[in-house]
Design an enzyme around this catalytic site. Sequence first.
Site, mmCIF file in Angstrom:
data_model
loop_
_atom_site.group_PDB
_atom_site.id
_atom_site.type_symbol
_atom_site.label_atom_id
_atom_site.label_comp_id
_atom_site.label_asym_id
_atom_site.label_seq_id
_atom_site.Cartn_x
_atom_site.Cartn_y
_atom_site.Cartn_z
ATOM 1 N N GLY A 113 -43.409 -2.781 15.225
ATOM 2 C CA GLY A 113 -42.374 -1.773 15.922
ATOM 3 C C GLY A 113 -41.290 -1.490 15.309
ATOM 4 N N ARG A 114 -39.872 -1.248 15.923
ATOM 5 C CA ARG A 114 -38.902 -0.847 15.097
ATOM 6 C C ARG A 114 -38.567 -1.873 13.832
ATOM 7 N NH1 ARG A 114 -37.264 0.359 20.657
ATOM 8 N NH2 ARG A 114 -37.443 -1.702 20.760
ATOM 9 N N ILE A 115 -38.484 -3.350 14.076
ATOM 10 C CA ILE A 115 -38.038 -4.056 13.048
ATOM 11 C C ILE A 115 -39.140 -4.462 12.125
ATOM 12 C CG2 ILE A 115 -37.415 -6.397 12.831
ATOM 13 C CD1 ILE A 115 -35.914 -6.466 15.516
ATOM 14 N N THR A 144 -38.496 -13.834 12.995
ATOM 15 C CA THR A 144 -37.352 -13.621 13.682
ATOM 16 C C THR A 144 -37.500 -13.000 14.862
ATOM 17 O OG1 THR A 144 -37.569 -11.752 12.579
ATOM 18 C CG2 THR A 144 -36.266 -13.467 11.360
ATOM 19 N N SER A 145 -38.523 -13.277 15.578
ATOM 20 C CA SER A 145 -38.736 -12.698 16.640
ATOM 21 C C SER A 145 -38.320 -13.534 17.879
ATOM 22 C CB SER A 145 -40.543 -12.375 16.743
ATOM 23 O OG SER A 145 -40.619 -11.691 18.132
ATOM 24 N N ARG A 146 -39.424 -14.369 18.496
ATOM 25 C CA ARG A 146 -38.898 -15.442 19.492
ATOM 26 C C ARG A 146 -39.620 -16.681 19.101
ATOM 27 N NH1 ARG A 146 -35.091 -12.747 20.541
ATOM 28 N NH2 ARG A 146 -34.547 -11.676 22.373
ATOM 29 N N GLU A 192 -34.805 -23.413 22.464
ATOM 30 C CA GLU A 192 -33.467 -23.297 21.747
ATOM 31 C C GLU A 192 -32.667 -23.775 22.657
ATOM 32 O OE1 GLU A 192 -32.839 -19.194 20.416
ATOM 33 O OE2 GLU A 192 -34.580 -19.208 19.528
ATOM 34 N N HIS A 215 -30.761 -18.693 15.140
ATOM 35 C CA HIS A 215 -30.755 -17.306 15.858
ATOM 36 C C HIS A 215 -29.789 -16.207 15.554
ATOM 37 C CE1 HIS A 215 -32.904 -15.810 19.805
ATOM 38 N NE2 HIS A 215 -32.458 -14.666 18.949
ATOM 39 N N ALA A 247 -30.307 -13.702 13.623
ATOM 40 C CA ALA A 247 -30.543 -12.318 12.548
ATOM 41 C C ALA A 247 -29.959 -11.127 12.737
ATOM 42 C CB ALA A 247 -32.269 -12.011 12.970
#
Length: 323
Positions: free
Chosen positions: A158-160, A240-242, A271, A289, A291
């Site tokens: 996607g975007r990232i 770096t997502s979830r 988390e 967390h 990023a």
Amino acid sequence: MPKVFVTRIIPDAGINKLTRAGYEVHLNPEDRVLQKDELIGLLEKERYDAVLALLTDKLDKDIFKAAGPQCKIFSNMAVGFDNVDLDAAKEMQIMVSNTPGVLTDTVAEHTFALLLAIAHRISEADNFTRAGKYHGWEPMMLLGSDVSKKTLGIIGLGRIGSRVAYHARKGFDMNVIYYDVKRSEDFEREFGATFSSDVEGVLKAADFVSIHVPLMEQTRHLINAERLKLMKKSAYLINTSRGPIIDEKALAGALKSGIIRGAALDVFEAEPKVEPELLKLNNVILTPHIASATEETRDKMAELAAFNIIEALEGRTPPNLVK
Ligand code: NAD
């Protein structure tokens, strides 16, 4: 005067945007995450027209009920919205928005910082030097792994994910292989990238695997013990997502037993807890967390979250409505 509740202290840029629009802004008086009953209590005490919330707020039916029918929108200051029960929001006719786009560059930079840091053993080397263990240059000391010209596997283009692929291709001449539910032939042409029709294809081929899918039922534990075994022994995993997209216990096991060479994580399964076995390992880098945590980007996220509220309260469609 419309009233907005903000669940945590955020950058002034967001608050100022709301006050300039003529809204009364009430802030969480504590600089900490509110417990569910505390948030319910605050929302029931006053009638708010909108709530600006964060990914640490679990937004479910009880919260929407407490906000009452006057509340038009919950504006989440994050691109991910796995903290929101969208069905409950729809049922209560409350809009939900997020902040996509404004954090793409920053998260892609952080992803690449983690990738380079784990390959070049930056954290380990920093700890080593501070511990007074550096007694002179050695030919075999702290050998890492090259990044240039290696293969980067992107899960979720996607975007990232596509911005990470851009840095990999343009900056490090890496080959890119990706898996996504949507194929992008334009991207493949522009970046000489290869599409894999399944996750397994990416895991087998890549030297570095970077995860950028949203957290949903289909992506929970997408990376599990079985799939980790498909990766090269020399490979690294970056997330770096979830957190829940990776089975953290399985990852700790794979790192300990040499199934993969290293990992770098910005997000965790439960988390703020981190799997204790990961904390003992040298071949993993852990960031809390952060990023998207640059001054510029957090200002933009706060402003966009405020803008979504303004558009909703002015009777227009917020630009980042989550459906
Ligand atoms: P995006 O929506 O642009 O990209 C997600 C991509 O994943 C899309 O291309 C989509 O087609 C693909 N996808 C969705 N479900 C899939 C599946 N089951 N299998 C394969 N591909 C699938 O989102 P984005 O802006 O790139 O953000 C990606 C994620 O990054 C967010 O959902 C968020 O959770 C996370 N994020 C984390 C931080 C952080 O601070 N660590 C910051 C921003 C975003």
